[in-house]
Design a protein around this motif. Structure first.
Motif, PDB file in Angstrom:
ATOM      1  N   ARG A 109       0.824  -1.207   0.000  1.00 47.38           N
ATOM      2  CA  ARG A 109       0.000   0.000   0.000  1.00 47.38           C
ATOM      3  C   ARG A 109       0.858   1.256   0.000  1.00 47.38           C
ATOM      4  N   GLU A 110       1.928   1.255   0.816  1.00 45.30           N
ATOM      5  CA  GLU A 110       2.806   2.416   0.872  1.00 45.30           C
ATOM      6  C   GLU A 110       3.582   2.609  -0.424  1.00 45.30           C
ATOM      7  N   ILE A 111       3.950   1.504  -1.063  1.00 41.42           N
ATOM      8  CA  ILE A 111       4.632   1.600  -2.350  1.00 41.42           C
ATOM      9  C   ILE A 111       3.707   2.237  -3.377  1.00 41.42           C
ATOM     10  N   GLU A 112       2.469   1.784  -3.408  1.00 32.91           N
ATOM     11  CA  GLU A 112       1.499   2.326  -4.360  1.00 32.91           C
ATOM     12  C   GLU A 112       1.233   3.807  -4.080  1.00 32.91           C
ATOM     13  N   VAL A 168       1.991   9.554  -5.650  1.00 31.27           N
ATOM     14  CA  VAL A 168       2.443  10.918  -5.359  1.00 31.27           C
ATOM     15  C   VAL A 168       3.525  11.335  -6.343  1.00 31.27           C
ATOM     16  N   ARG A 169       4.484  10.453  -6.576  1.00 32.85           N
ATOM     17  CA  ARG A 169       5.569  10.782  -7.506  1.00 32.85           C
ATOM     18  C   ARG A 169       5.051  11.012  -8.919  1.00 32.85           C
ATOM     19  N   ALA A 170       4.122  10.176  -9.368  1.00 29.04           N
ATOM     20  CA  ALA A 170       3.595  10.319 -10.724  1.00 29.04           C
ATOM     21  C   ALA A 170       2.936  11.681 -10.900  1.00 29.04           C
ATOM     22  N   ALA A 171       2.175  12.097  -9.897  1.00 29.16           N
ATOM     23  CA  ALA A 171       1.483  13.377  -9.991  1.00 29.16           C
ATOM     24  C   ALA A 171       2.471  14.541 -10.020  1.00 29.16           C
ATOM     25  N   GLU A 223       9.737  10.510  -1.266  1.00 36.81           N
ATOM     26  CA  GLU A 223       9.016   9.346  -1.788  1.00 36.81           C
ATOM     27  C   GLU A 223       9.983   8.305  -2.354  1.00 36.81           C
ATOM     28  N   LYS A 224      11.040   8.756  -3.023  1.00 41.93           N
ATOM     29  CA  LYS A 224      12.042   7.821  -3.551  1.00 41.93           C
ATOM     30  C   LYS A 224      12.708   7.044  -2.425  1.00 41.93           C
ATOM     31  N   ALA A 225      12.952   7.721  -1.313  1.00 37.12           N
ATOM     32  CA  ALA A 225      13.619   7.067  -0.190  1.00 37.12           C
ATOM     33  C   ALA A 225      12.826   5.871   0.322  1.00 37.12           C
TER      34      ALA A 225
END
Length: 230
Positions: free
Chosen positions: A81-84, A89-92, A159-161
């Motif tokens: 869930r956290e990965i998704e 967030v990153r995509a947006a 988010e990458k971290a």
């Protein structure tokens, strides 16, 4: 140099312990699910348990440790869930960064992108696979600077971290690195020519590269994921 020798004064103890454990976790020397003891870390660094407790708290805030009352602290397992959520967030954010970068990229921005890709090509040629993570961060930071949205990189970095450990597992020697660099090259070329749509499409493909890694790790090391989501 031993961990204890790294301590220069009481003021930096928490930072030193945090940075040491953070590196151990993200480099996978400490694996998801591994137990970690306040007492053991305190003994390792020759300090009381309070600075260790503070460092643990910071790591927990970054979703790297799971701290539970009356139970052993352990390295946080991956959460589907956290990965998704992180990827959403990153995509947006990166969609807007790429749109703006394509709009604002001039000669100086193009030169920065060319230099970034050249450095990545050199790392690949010299088999410096371990350097790719920092080069990847720098590439995305450069895009944010070109987009006149340097503040966006703070969110992207956070988010990458959260998925860096997955990236380490997936970046098996040189097999994935050429693919990721080629993604960067396509993004850079589209940004330099002002083609926002192509840049965004390439950026979304780049984000999707983690799908194969997630599937592989779920199949081979299901215990790395939270049990309810494995």
């Amino acid at each position: 140099m031993t961990p204890a020798a790294q301590l220069t004064d009481r003021r930096t103890t928490v930072d030193t312990i945090f940075e040491h454990l953070h590196e151990e976790i993200v480099s996978l020397r400490l694996l998801p699910g591994d137990k970690i003891s306040e007492a053991d870390v305190a003994s390792q660094f020759g300090v009381s348990r309070q600075p260790v407790r503070d460092a643990f708290s910071r790591l927990a805030n970054q979703d790297l440790l799971l701290i539970r009352p009356q139970r052993a602290t352990e390295v946080k397992r991956f959460s589907a869930r956290e990965i998704e959520k992180s990827r959403f967030v990153r995509a947006a954010i990166e969609t807007e960064v790429l749109r703006r970068a394509a709009k604002y990229c001039g000669e100086q921005g193009a030169a920065l992108l060319d230099a970034a890709i050249h450095t990545q090509d050199q790392a690949l040629a010299n088999h410096h696979v371990d350097a790719f993570t920092s080069l990847d961060y720098e590439f995305h930071r450069t895009l944010c600077v070109i987009a006149k949205a340097d503040f966006a990189f703070e969110v992207i970095m956070e988010e990458k971290a959260k998925v860096d450990r997955l990236c380490v597992l997936g970046l098996s020697k040189e097999t994935r690195m050429p693919e990721l660099i080629e993604d960067h090259r396509k993004i850079a070329n589209a940004v330099k020519t002002g083609d926002a749509n192509t840049a965004i499409d390439a950026g979304m493909v780049h984000l999707s590269r983690l799908d194969e890694t997630i599937a592989m790790i779920s199949a081979t090391n299901a215990n790395y994921f939270e049990k309810s989501e494995s």
